[in-house]
Scaffold this motif. Structure first.
Motif, PDB file in Angstrom:
ATOM      1  N   GLN A   8      -3.518  31.950  64.867  1.00 37.83           N
ATOM      2  CA  GLN A   8      -4.342  31.042  64.071  1.00 37.83           C
ATOM      3  C   GLN A   8      -4.057  31.275  62.598  1.00 37.83           C
ATOM      4  OE1 GLN A   8      -8.538  31.293  64.755  1.00 37.83           O
ATOM      5  NE2 GLN A   8      -9.023  29.545  63.467  1.00 37.83           N
ATOM      6  N   GLN A   9      -3.650  30.198  61.902  1.00 34.08           N
ATOM      7  CA  GLN A   9      -3.434  30.258  60.462  1.00 34.08           C
ATOM      8  C   GLN A   9      -4.748  29.884  59.788  1.00 34.08           C
ATOM      9  OE1 GLN A   9      -0.614  31.253  58.978  1.00 34.08           O
ATOM     10  NE2 GLN A   9      -1.465  31.006  56.932  1.00 34.08           N
ATOM     11  N   LEU A  10      -5.379  30.873  59.134  1.00 33.62           N
ATOM     12  CA  LEU A  10      -6.723  30.655  58.607  1.00 33.62           C
ATOM     13  C   LEU A  10      -6.735  29.785  57.363  1.00 33.62           C
ATOM     14  CD1 LEU A  10      -8.190  34.239  59.147  1.00 33.62           C
ATOM     15  CD2 LEU A  10      -8.457  32.221  60.593  1.00 33.62           C
ATOM     16  N   ALA A  35      -3.338  25.170  57.729  1.00 31.00           N
ATOM     17  CA  ALA A  35      -4.284  25.935  58.527  1.00 31.00           C
ATOM     18  C   ALA A  35      -4.426  25.294  59.899  1.00 31.00           C
ATOM     19  CB  ALA A  35      -5.638  26.002  57.820  1.00 31.00           C
ATOM     20  N   GLY A  36      -4.568  26.130  60.954  1.00 30.28           N
ATOM     21  CA  GLY A  36      -4.710  25.595  62.296  1.00 30.28           C
ATOM     22  C   GLY A  36      -4.208  26.555  63.346  1.00 30.28           C
ATOM     23  N   HIS A  37      -4.153  26.063  64.603  1.00 34.04           N
ATOM     24  CA  HIS A  37      -3.713  26.865  65.741  1.00 34.04           C
ATOM     25  C   HIS A  37      -2.237  26.611  66.027  1.00 34.04           C
ATOM     26  CE1 HIS A  37      -8.080  27.176  66.366  1.00 34.04           C
ATOM     27  NE2 HIS A  37      -7.801  28.262  67.076  1.00 34.04           N
ATOM     28  N   TYR A  38      -1.523  27.686  66.337  1.00 33.69           N
ATOM     29  CA  TYR A  38      -0.085  27.612  66.589  1.00 33.69           C
ATOM     30  C   TYR A  38       0.272  28.491  67.783  1.00 33.69           C
ATOM     31  CZ  TYR A  38       0.182  25.620  61.900  1.00 33.69           C
ATOM     32  OH  TYR A  38       0.018  24.835  60.800  1.00 33.69           O
ATOM     33  N   PRO A  71       2.791  23.841  66.046  1.00 34.27           N
ATOM     34  CA  PRO A  71       1.351  23.551  66.151  1.00 34.27           C
ATOM     35  C   PRO A  71       0.927  23.216  67.572  1.00 34.27           C
ATOM     36  CG  PRO A  71       2.508  21.747  65.082  1.00 34.27           C
ATOM     37  CD  PRO A  71       3.499  22.849  65.213  1.00 34.27           C
ATOM     38  N   VAL A  72      -0.307  23.622  67.910  1.00 37.11           N
ATOM     39  CA  VAL A  72      -0.876  23.328  69.218  1.00 37.11           C
ATOM     40  C   VAL A  72      -1.117  21.826  69.331  1.00 37.11           C
ATOM     41  CG1 VAL A  72      -2.933  23.633  70.654  1.00 37.11           C
ATOM     42  CG2 VAL A  72      -1.884  25.599  69.516  1.00 37.11           C
ATOM     43  N   SER A  73      -0.822  21.272  70.516  1.00 33.20           N
ATOM     44  CA  SER A  73      -0.968  19.833  70.735  1.00 33.20           C
ATOM     45  C   SER A  73      -2.431  19.458  70.914  1.00 33.20           C
ATOM     46  CB  SER A  73      -0.171  19.417  71.974  1.00 33.20           C
ATOM     47  OG  SER A  73      -0.396  18.054  72.262  1.00 33.20           O
TER      48      SER A  73
END
Length: 686
Positions: free
Chosen positions: A462-464, A472-475, A544-546
């Motif tokens: 997770q990029q805060l 920022a987001g989930h990867y 990045p998470v879909s």
């Protein structure tokens, strides 16, 4: 390698007396040669051609005849040709026993004598020997033609790249230059340009450095590479970039320099401007730093951070400029490959059972497809490749590639995988991710010439907060770790630059990491590299998470082209490139459609205004005068319901091309073209 088939092996015969012609013709048929009998010497000479494998003639016919016409034909043969002559004589032997044979050899050149009466075995042996010699001549012709074609392609590539060719004889100082090379030095295409003219054109402050570089190349054999200022005849100053290699004779003596030149004035001016800006910036930073030091020392950290940001900005600007140039070149090559692949695909359908032709076409297709793969890597670096993005299970992807990876890295390398059971799907193009993983594994293998282990891992991160390269987001992070020799900091900074490679010449294109970096940015992810000398390298691909679920349609294996048969349509094809238009029109016609070609937007609108009743319009995007997007908007005003398909080598059309039209990436195959047409027609019809 077969050069001629039996139906093409023509043996020309002139033996007017007795049964010589009949016997020779019969024996030639037994050895697979088609005989052609000339009734007189005039018709014999008229029948001589490059297709004749050898000629048979009697000595008595030549002894009292005017041989000037025959001699003229022999002298006019191309360089590869030396037609064999078989002379039937009543006296064999050399010049002492048969003085006439010496005279005939001088006139005819390649002569074999058969003394009558001759044995069948002797005649067949001489005929086969002459046939073998002629086959070798045909092989030489093919090689010469291949070399000529290679030179034409090289000349085209150099003209397209605005490169000038030159060659300098080191002994005589005689200089040979191409028209482009002369223009780079401010001369006309037809102007005389000697070595002294070259030296006079070099800026006085650079002449010593140029001469020193030449001396080093001659002494050591190292490649000659330099940049210097030139003064044109009008007094203006320009910059030339020169690259050359040294050639030696068999004794090792340096004999000539052969190289290319390019006008880099614009680049040097831009760099000079950038240097000036940097100097101003550095002066301002230094002044500000002094003020901050006088005010407070925990501020020095801020200055240091600013300097790093400025360096990152300069590097980003440099990479963006390279990316724009790379993308443009790749787009143009895509267009060229479009014509090559399309014509080869159609040609393959017409070769029938000709195995050799099919093999040659297959080789040409493989070469063109490798070129298409190279342009895709360039477009990936420029972030202009055409991606098919959807939900991807990286765990399943890595598991499915394990066998391929093991075969690719060889038995001396161990592959270790660390794959969690449950990971979220990522938003990616599975084919491009597979290619990226394969590239990373091969790079890791090459970094361990003595063997070792490659560790492949997946983890959720997770990029805060937002960074310069990542939102920022989930990867999900795909990592490839090797135990190789590693890279120092300077090499690591250049690793993702296109054509930069630490591998030996011929063992790498320098596009692997740049392609992966471009792919990562296009997926809104990142490629992170860490390395140290002697401690190996770690490559991390952040994806990045879909947020999209896998649809049932994506799981349906039935191609759209098989769902519904498509009847012949009337298609308007628009492309300013005549070569590509011809290739695409042939593919469409081969599919059964009626095709009308237009080579500009204006011409296409004229066809539509004449009420021709087209079922579909296919148009290129990049056209002078009126782009494909502008044409589509104009067509919507005339025939709002006409289906439109835009073809482009770029991944995405510009923002101003916001149209509800279908899109086809270049280069495309006939199958891809048929599928897109089928989808478009099926969507448009109830």
């Amino acid at each position: 390698m077969a050069i001629i088939s039996s139906k093409d092996t023509i043996g020309l015969i002139h033996a007017p007396l007795g049964r010589d012609a009949q016997i020779a013709a019969s024996l030639l048929r037994e050895v697979g040669v088609t005989p052609t009998v000339a009734p007189d010497l005039a018709s014999f000479v008229a029948s001589l051609s490059d297709d004749v494998v050898f000629a048979i003639i009697t000595e008595e016919t030549l002894r009292s005849s005017d041989l000037r016409a025959m001699s003229a034909w022999i002298e006019a043969q191309p360089s590869w040709s030396d037609l064999p002559f078989i002379i039937m004589t009543n006296r064999g032997g050399g010049a002492e026993r048969n003085p006439g044979a010496s005279r005939l050899s001088e006139i005819l050149g390649n002569v074999s004598l058969i003394e009558r009466p001759f044995h069948v075995t002797t005649f067949v042996s001489v005929a086969r020997s002459a046939l073998r010699g002629r086959r070798r001549q045909y092989e030489a012709r093919l090689r010469i033609e291949a070399l000529d074609e290679g030179e034409r392609r090289l000349q085209t590539a150099m003209e397209a790249g605005r490169l000038g060719a030159w060659e300098l004889d080191l002994a005589t100082k005689e200089l040979f230059t191409s028209p482009t090379c002369r223009r780079i030095f401010g001369r006309g295409s037809d102007d005389n340009f000697t070595y002294l003219d070259l030296l006079d054109s070099i800026h006085p402050d650079d002449i010593a450095r140029v001469q020193e570089a030449i001396d080093v190349t001659v002494a050591t054999g190292a490649d000659y590479s330099t940049e210097y200022r030139t003064i044109w005849q009008d007094g203006s100053i320009h910059w030339a970039e020169i690259h050359a290699q040294l050639y030696r004779d068999r004794s090792g003596t340096a004999i000539k320099l052969v190289g290319v030149s390019a006008d880099v004035t614009a680049r040097m001016k831009a760099e000079e401007h950038q240097r000036q800006l940097n100097e101003i910036l550095e002066e301002r930073v230094a002044e500000r730093t002094l003020e901050l030091e006088e005010a407070h020392a925990a501020v020095m950290a801020e200055v240091s951070q600013r300097e790093r940001a400025e360096e990152q900005l300069r590097h980003a600007q440099k990479m963006e400029a390279i990316g724009q140039l790379t993308g443009g070149v790749a787009h143009d090559f895509n267009n060229l490959l479009m014509a090559v692949l399309g014509n080869l695909e159609l040609l393959r359908k017409h070769v029938g059972d000709d195995a050799k032709a099919a093999r040659l076409i297959e080789g040409a297709q493989q070469g063109a497809q490798r070129g298409a793969s190279l342009t895709q890597r360039l477009l990936a670096f420029a972030r202009r490749q055409d991606l098919k993005i959807g939900p991807v299970d990286l765990g399943a992807l890595v598991l499915g590639m394990e066998d391929l990876l093991r075969r690719s890295v060889g038995s001396a390398i161990r592959i270790q995988s660390s794959l969690p059971d449950r990971l979220p799907l990522v938003s990616a193009d599975s084919n491009q991710v597979e290619l990226a993983l394969l590239n990373l594994a091969v790079n890791a293998r090459d970094a361990m010439p003595d063997g070792g282990a490659i560790s492949i891992g997946l983890k959720e991160m997770q990029q805060l907060s937002k960074t310069d390269t990542l939102a920022a987001g989930h990867y999900v992070v795909l990592s490839v770790v090797d135990q190789g020799h590693g890279m120092n900091e300077d090499t690591l900074q250049k690793a993702i630059e296109p054509f930069f490679s630490t591998k030996e010449l011929g063992k790498g294109t320098g596009l692997g990491l740049s392609m992966i970096h471009g792919l990562a940015l296009q997926l809104k992810g990142d490629l992170r590299l860490t390395s140290a000398i002697g401690k190996g390298t770690t490559a991390e691909l952040w994806i990045p998470v879909s947020t999209t679920a896998i649809s049932l349609e994506a799981l349906d294996p039935t191609p759209a082209s098989e769902e519904r048969a498509l009847s012949p349509k009337k298609i308007l094809l628009v492309d300013d490139d005549v070569l590509i238009a011809m290739s695409s029109a042939d593919m469409l016609s081969d599919l059964g459609h009626e095709v009308t070609e237009a080579h500009s937007g204006r011409e296409a609108l004229e066809y539509l205004g004449n009420g021709n009743g087209f079922d579909l319009m296919i148009t290129d995007y990049s056209m002078p005068g009126m782009t494909g997007a502008e044409l589509a908007k104009a067509v919507r005003e005339i025939t709002p319901n006409l289906p439109i398909l835009i073809a482009s080598g770029y991944a995405e059309l510009p923002p101003d091309a916001d149209l509800d039209v279908a899109r086809l990436g270049k280069p495309y195959t006939q199958t891809q073209l048929a599928t897109e047409i089928s989808k478009l027609i099926a969507t448009d019809q109830p």
